[in-house]
Write a protein that holds these residues in place. Sequence first.
Motif, PDB file in Angstrom:
ATOM      1  N   LEU A  87       0.834  -1.203   0.000  1.00 39.54           N
ATOM      2  CA  LEU A  87       0.000   0.000   0.000  1.00 39.54           C
ATOM      3  C   LEU A  87       0.866   1.250   0.000  1.00 39.54           C
ATOM      4  O   LEU A  87       0.603   2.206  -0.739  1.00 39.54           O
ATOM      5  N   ALA A  88       1.920   1.242   0.814  1.00 42.04           N
ATOM      6  CA  ALA A  88       2.836   2.382   0.848  1.00 42.04           C
ATOM      7  C   ALA A  88       3.547   2.544  -0.489  1.00 42.04           C
ATOM      8  O   ALA A  88       3.741   3.669  -0.980  1.00 42.04           O
ATOM      9  N   GLY A  89       3.925   1.424  -1.097  1.00 45.11           N
ATOM     10  CA  GLY A  89       4.589   1.495  -2.399  1.00 45.11           C
ATOM     11  C   GLY A  89       3.701   2.076  -3.478  1.00 45.11           C
ATOM     12  O   GLY A  89       4.148   2.841  -4.339  1.00 45.11           O
ATOM     13  N   ASP A 138     -12.919  -3.333   3.658  1.00 44.29           N
ATOM     14  CA  ASP A 138     -11.796  -2.673   4.323  1.00 44.29           C
ATOM     15  C   ASP A 138     -10.671  -2.363   3.338  1.00 44.29           C
ATOM     16  O   ASP A 138      -9.976  -1.356   3.473  1.00 44.29           O
ATOM     17  N   VAL A 139     -10.505  -3.247   2.370  1.00 39.98           N
ATOM     18  CA  VAL A 139      -9.487  -3.011   1.336  1.00 39.98           C
ATOM     19  C   VAL A 139      -9.816  -1.741   0.566  1.00 39.98           C
ATOM     20  O   VAL A 139      -8.954  -0.878   0.351  1.00 39.98           O
ATOM     21  N   VAL A 143      -7.353   1.560   0.428  1.00 39.44           N
ATOM     22  CA  VAL A 143      -6.739   1.991  -0.836  1.00 39.44           C
ATOM     23  C   VAL A 143      -7.246   3.369  -1.237  1.00 39.44           C
ATOM     24  O   VAL A 143      -6.468   4.248  -1.630  1.00 39.44           O
ATOM     25  N   GLN A 144      -8.557   3.572  -1.146  1.00 41.85           N
ATOM     26  CA  GLN A 144      -9.105   4.871  -1.531  1.00 41.85           C
ATOM     27  C   GLN A 144      -8.635   5.974  -0.588  1.00 41.85           C
ATOM     28  O   GLN A 144      -8.351   7.100  -1.027  1.00 41.85           O
ATOM     29  N   SER A 145      -8.527   5.677   0.684  1.00 44.37           N
ATOM     30  CA  SER A 145      -8.068   6.681   1.644  1.00 44.37           C
ATOM     31  C   SER A 145      -6.639   7.111   1.349  1.00 44.37           C
ATOM     32  O   SER A 145      -6.306   8.305   1.382  1.00 44.37           O
TER      33      SER A 145
END
Length: 201
Positions: A87-89, A138-139, A143-145
């Motif tokens: 997610l960070a990448g 939750d995914v 991701v959208q956040s």
Amino acid sequence: MNEGRRRAGRPAVLTTDRVVTAAIEVLDAEGLDALTMRRLGARLGVAAMSLYRHVPNREALLAEIVNRLFAEAVAGYAPATAWPEALAGFAVAYRRVLLAHPHAVPLLATHPVDVDLGKELLTGLLARFEAGGIPQEDVITAVQSVAVYVLGHALAQVGTPPGGTPAPTDETATAFYDQWFDAGLAAMVTGFEHRLAGDRR
């Protein structure tokens, strides 16, 4: 002989891909307000009406640009094994493209990426969440956040008044924004990691 010379001098065949590429070039060089069908036609050396065979209107053109730039962000992105790092990448890759196209940042902030295309492009990232046992709802939230955080931070860095030009940033300013981005991203990803880990217990 003359026919061969005429063929050699003809412009390249117009395609949707070529139209979108030229549109991004105009956007990068002159800004969103300058991106009109007439201006785009002039850049391509064709009448503006010729463009409507490939994009029905300016809104459709803007949607194509958004999808292209998002695809560009994901193109060189290889998700890490664990979903928090993946997610960070994704956030870092997305920000890199936004900062490379500062005039496009307000556009991507107000025109969402096509949902189906977004899911297709982020298959690798979504698979990391699935492997971690994270529920789909939750995914999507995570991701959208993070995507909205990246867009908001990019707007803070390159945003200007309507019709303005993104201000150049010196090394000190760039370092400040980089540090700010990294700190905020780490806090957000860590927060989701703790929350989602707690939800599974």
